[in-house]
Scaffold this active site. Structure first.
Site, PDB file in Angstrom:
ATOM      1  N   HIS A 161     -24.931 -48.661  61.033  1.00 42.50           N
ATOM      2  CA  HIS A 161     -24.200 -48.205  61.963  1.00 42.50           C
ATOM      3  C   HIS A 161     -23.820 -49.575  62.683  1.00 42.50           C
ATOM      4  CE1 HIS A 161     -22.884 -46.678  65.955  1.00 42.50           C
ATOM      5  NE2 HIS A 161     -23.807 -47.781  66.546  1.00 42.50           N
ATOM      6  N   HIS A 166     -19.583 -50.890  63.959  1.00 43.17           N
ATOM      7  CA  HIS A 166     -19.218 -51.979  65.072  1.00 43.17           C
ATOM      8  C   HIS A 166     -18.405 -52.991  64.654  1.00 43.17           C
ATOM      9  CE1 HIS A 166     -20.306 -50.069  68.799  1.00 43.17           C
ATOM     10  NE2 HIS A 166     -21.472 -49.832  68.171  1.00 43.17           N
ATOM     11  N   GLU A 207     -17.860 -46.064  71.153  1.00 44.98           N
ATOM     12  CA  GLU A 207     -18.819 -45.227  70.258  1.00 44.98           C
ATOM     13  C   GLU A 207     -18.476 -44.030  69.759  1.00 44.98           C
ATOM     14  OE1 GLU A 207     -21.500 -46.268  69.096  1.00 44.98           O
ATOM     15  OE2 GLU A 207     -22.441 -48.083  70.183  1.00 44.98           O
ATOM     16  N   SER A 226     -19.348 -44.470  61.806  1.00 47.77           N
ATOM     17  CA  SER A 226     -20.589 -44.946  60.893  1.00 47.77           C
ATOM     18  C   SER A 226     -21.211 -43.559  60.283  1.00 47.77           C
ATOM     19  CB  SER A 226     -21.274 -45.703  61.477  1.00 47.77           C
ATOM     20  OG  SER A 226     -21.919 -45.286  62.447  1.00 47.77           O
TER      21      SER A 226
END
Length: 297
Positions: A161, A166, A207, A226
């Protein structure tokens, strides 16, 4: 609103060393080898001196296989669902797909693009520290991988993730600017509820943000991009226009697919609304925004 402590299994140091406290519903809870490995990787970060280079982890073949499996399965979904800004950034970063990259390697590839660098975290990073560090273009990342029995699922952010989600996002100069702006706002904030409000707006944008592109709803949030399952579901959720008051106050469950998402009309629109909010936010801003909400009946 969410409590950030939900995001990670707590990490403690006792007489027996560093321990990661997995919940009973965690896929690795009853796997002693996995739990020992989690403790081992967490201890590396706990013992790390930030004045020294970020420590490398000697990943096992099984851990590399998990990374390779997730990379292979996410790739076609990215091509279908990800916003073009994310795809261009992903191509520019060029992460390996057959093995887990070291955080030092991620930094070496990412920093020349946008100035962001990765540092090691054993697990939970306190809310103010995590977001505040973004102002210095520093991203705290775990180094462990999800349990191999469920390579396409994790109940907590792992290195997949933090990096596939990111780092690819942070390779975009425009997404990196928004992320740094959120960090700068956090660094200015004196009130904890201001930091929480900023974190919640960040949640629904960087997010779990979605954006219209050529009439198609695309994802740019790291949490969606993700997640193998979330990419198939996000377009079926309730899609609302960007609304700072709602994003900063809406209750949500991080353990389930997000039922409400907020869509920007374009990247320019995201920057105009959310970037302007981050750039100008002070301790009075959340109260002014909350005051625009309809009064409860």
């Amino acid at each position: 609103m969410f409590e950030e402590a939900q995001l990670y299994s707590p990490v403690t140091r006792g007489e027996d060393g560093v321990e990661v406290h997995l919940g009973e519903n965690h896929p690795g809870f009853r796997d002693p080898d996995y739990r020992a490995r989690r403790n081992e990787i967490a201890a590396v970060a706990v013992d790390w001196d930030p004045d020294t280079p970020v420590p490398d982890i000697t990943y096992t073949p099984a851990e590399h296989d998990v990374w390779a499996t997730v990379s292979r399965e996410l790739a076609p979904k990215h091509e279908r669902y990800a916003h073009s800004e994310y795809l261009a950034a992903k191509a520019a970063l060029g992460l390996p797909t057959d093995r887990v990259p070291q955080l030092s390697e991620v930094t070496a590839q990412l920093e020349p693009l946008t100035g962001f660098r990765y540092v090691a975290a054993p697990g939970l990073v306190e809310l103010r520290e995590f977001y505040g560090s973004l102002a210095q273009r520093m991203f705290h990342s775990t180094q462990y991988l999800r349990h191999p029995s469920e390579p396409l699922y994790t109940p907590e952010p792992d290195v997949i993730h933090e990096v596939i989600g990111h780092a690819n996002q942070l390779a975009s100069p425009r997404f990196a600017e928004l992320t740094q702006a959120a960090g700068a706002a956090t660094a200015r904030a004196e009130r904890d509820d201001t930091v929480q409000f900023l974190a919640d707006v960040f949640w629904f944008t960087m997010e779990f943000g979605v954006m219209w592109e050529s009439g198609i709803l695309k994802a740019y949030g790291a949490g969606i991009l993700s997640s193998y399952g979330e990419m198939d579901e996000y377009s079926h959720m309730e899609i609302r226009p960007l609304d700072l008051a709602q994003m900063g106050t809406l209750n949500y469950d991080i353990t389930a697919y997000q039922p409400v998402l907020f869509a920007a009309e374009s990247l320019d629109h995201l920057e105009d609304v959310v970037g302007t909010f981050f750039d100008g936010c002070d301790d009075d801003t959340p109260d002014r925004i909350r005051a625009t909400l309809p009064a409860a009946s």
